[in-house]
Design a protein around this motif. Sequence first.
Motif, mmCIF file in Angstrom:
data_model
loop_
_atom_site.group_PDB
_atom_site.id
_atom_site.type_symbol
_atom_site.label_atom_id
_atom_site.label_comp_id
_atom_site.label_asym_id
_atom_site.label_seq_id
_atom_site.Cartn_x
_atom_site.Cartn_y
_atom_site.Cartn_z
ATOM 1 N N ASN A 233 -11.040 0.383 18.120
ATOM 2 C CA ASN A 233 -12.131 -0.399 17.548
ATOM 3 C C ASN A 233 -11.981 -0.600 16.047
ATOM 4 O OD1 ASN A 233 -13.532 -0.701 20.007
ATOM 5 N ND2 ASN A 233 -14.389 1.343 19.810
ATOM 6 N N TYR A 234 -11.218 -1.597 15.651
ATOM 7 C CA TYR A 234 -11.177 -1.962 14.227
ATOM 8 C C TYR A 234 -12.526 -2.519 13.793
ATOM 9 C CZ TYR A 234 -9.421 -4.170 9.903
ATOM 10 O OH TYR A 234 -9.211 -4.542 8.596
ATOM 11 N N HIS A 235 -13.254 -3.129 14.707
ATOM 12 C CA HIS A 235 -14.531 -3.729 14.318
ATOM 13 C C HIS A 235 -15.654 -2.702 14.191
ATOM 14 C CE1 HIS A 235 -15.919 -3.457 18.513
ATOM 15 N NE2 HIS A 235 -17.116 -3.822 18.102
ATOM 16 N N PRO A 238 -13.189 0.520 11.059
ATOM 17 C CA PRO A 238 -11.865 0.047 10.634
ATOM 18 C C PRO A 238 -11.081 1.072 9.831
ATOM 19 C CG PRO A 238 -13.624 -1.049 9.388
ATOM 20 C CD PRO A 238 -14.282 -0.312 10.511
ATOM 21 N N SER A 265 -9.702 -4.450 18.488
ATOM 22 C CA SER A 265 -10.841 -5.350 18.349
ATOM 23 C C SER A 265 -11.052 -5.764 16.906
ATOM 24 C CB SER A 265 -12.111 -4.669 18.866
ATOM 25 O OG SER A 265 -12.423 -3.553 18.039
ATOM 26 N N ALA A 266 -11.701 -6.921 16.726
ATOM 27 C CA ALA A 266 -12.023 -7.407 15.386
ATOM 28 C C ALA A 266 -13.271 -8.270 15.444
ATOM 29 C CB ALA A 266 -10.855 -8.211 14.806
ATOM 30 N N ASP A 267 -14.084 -8.198 14.395
ATOM 31 C CA ASP A 267 -15.202 -9.120 14.215
ATOM 32 C C ASP A 267 -14.665 -10.401 13.593
ATOM 33 O OD1 ASP A 267 -17.983 -8.459 14.866
ATOM 34 O OD2 ASP A 267 -17.589 -6.620 13.738
ATOM 35 N N TYR A 284 -24.321 -11.217 8.759
ATOM 36 C CA TYR A 284 -23.643 -10.084 9.378
ATOM 37 C C TYR A 284 -23.955 -8.767 8.666
ATOM 38 C CZ TYR A 284 -19.746 -7.231 11.144
ATOM 39 O OH TYR A 284 -18.991 -6.239 11.707
ATOM 40 N N ARG A 322 -17.424 -2.716 7.052
ATOM 41 C CA ARG A 322 -17.526 -3.710 8.130
ATOM 42 C C ARG A 322 -17.490 -5.132 7.575
ATOM 43 N NH1 ARG A 322 -20.155 -1.806 12.920
ATOM 44 N NH2 ARG A 322 -20.027 -3.966 13.627
ATOM 45 N N THR A 325 -13.972 -6.245 6.367
ATOM 46 C CA THR A 325 -12.936 -6.391 7.392
ATOM 47 C C THR A 325 -13.300 -7.430 8.450
ATOM 48 O OG1 THR A 325 -13.860 -4.505 8.604
ATOM 49 C CG2 THR A 325 -12.022 -4.059 7.100
ATOM 50 N N GLN A 326 -14.455 -8.062 8.328
ATOM 51 C CA GLN A 326 -14.764 -9.180 9.218
ATOM 52 C C GLN A 326 -13.828 -10.341 8.856
ATOM 53 O OE1 GLN A 326 -18.559 -11.182 8.723
ATOM 54 N NE2 GLN A 326 -18.798 -11.448 10.946
ATOM 55 N N THR A 354 -17.982 -11.951 18.186
ATOM 56 C CA THR A 354 -18.590 -12.896 17.251
ATOM 57 C C THR A 354 -20.090 -12.935 17.468
ATOM 58 O OG1 THR A 354 -16.602 -14.288 17.268
ATOM 59 C CG2 THR A 354 -18.635 -15.300 16.466
#
Length: 380
Positions: A233-235, A238, A265-267, A284, A322, A325-326, A354
């Motif tokens: 889970n990078y989102h 991170p 994962s990424a946002d 966000y 967060r 890194t989005q 998203t």
Amino acid sequence: MPLSILDLSPVPAGGTPGDALRNSIDLARAAERAGYLRYWVAEHHLVTGVASSSTPVLVALLAAATERIRVGSGATLLPSTVPLQVAEQFGTIAAVHPGRVDLGLGRVDVSRLVRRKEGTPRLAPPPGGPRPARVVDGLLVPALPVPLPGADLHALGHALALLGVPLDEEPPDYDAQVGEILDYIAGTATGADGRPLHVLPAEGADLDVWILGSTPGSSAQAAGRRGLPFAANYHVLPATVLDTVAAYREAFRPGPLDRPHVMVSADVVVAETDERARELAAPYAQWVLDVRSGRGARPYVTPAEARAREWTDDERAAVADRVDTQIVGSPQTVVEGLRTLAAVTGADELLVTTITTEHADRVRSAELLAGAWADVPAIV
């Protein structure tokens, strides 16, 4: 490289949970048309901004509403649902939709929750102390999040109690619970008296089991030792993604897989231009702050409301990892960001999530990204 979607069924401002769930079905159909490999939903409880509280029910609805895309949980949380029920629930879906179901397993991590004298939980300091932010081959690996002063986690403690996860006891062994689920599916489970247990329709179910994790701890270790695919889970956290992926690979032993398989994962927010994407992503920070303050995820505010909000230094520090890194921008901008994430982590797949104020913008983001990703050369 396959691209997939993680959905939280966000409740729109002024909308209902039914609106959120119908939007998820609509987005899943759009994702299938656009060529995404998987559509996963996350488990959340007792919050006003997220409707994906019952992952097996929602996964079944999504499977019925689509034809080809794989559907699954990202993640079903242990030990709040016992292994027998998890196996039965997802085995039921797979019996009707064989070859299309992913059972993603996570865990309720109470290791950093300690109680104050009055019984309200708070976050303990992370192990290892502070870590400076760094950039690794173009990928930002931020410092660990700064706890928000005054964050009230009473609601979290209450939710855990209702889910049967006490804070004052050692949780069940996560690896053992994963093994129990695998035994039910393989048809090798036995009872306390040694007699075989036949758990239908889980036994022989045509589904894939994944482990999800945010740290190098129990989840990464269990996935590696059991030879299962792993989603990092990078989102979510991170700061630890590289350590988490490394721990999984180091622990890996052949099992269902012959070699490690990692999804990261990424946002993301994608729009026609970088400027438009930044506007859509403006709320966000408020979303993350609500979660980390103990208020829980709330309906997404509008970009105008987000711009008008006044922030304290402590609040900005609490969400910086967060927000920074989005991955936000035009299709080309986001593709380059995702390519960097994949290259640095060595990912075999990517999972994007998203959230936007308007559902149509979320659908458009997924469509724009899929169109641009289809033209990306292989990452080696």
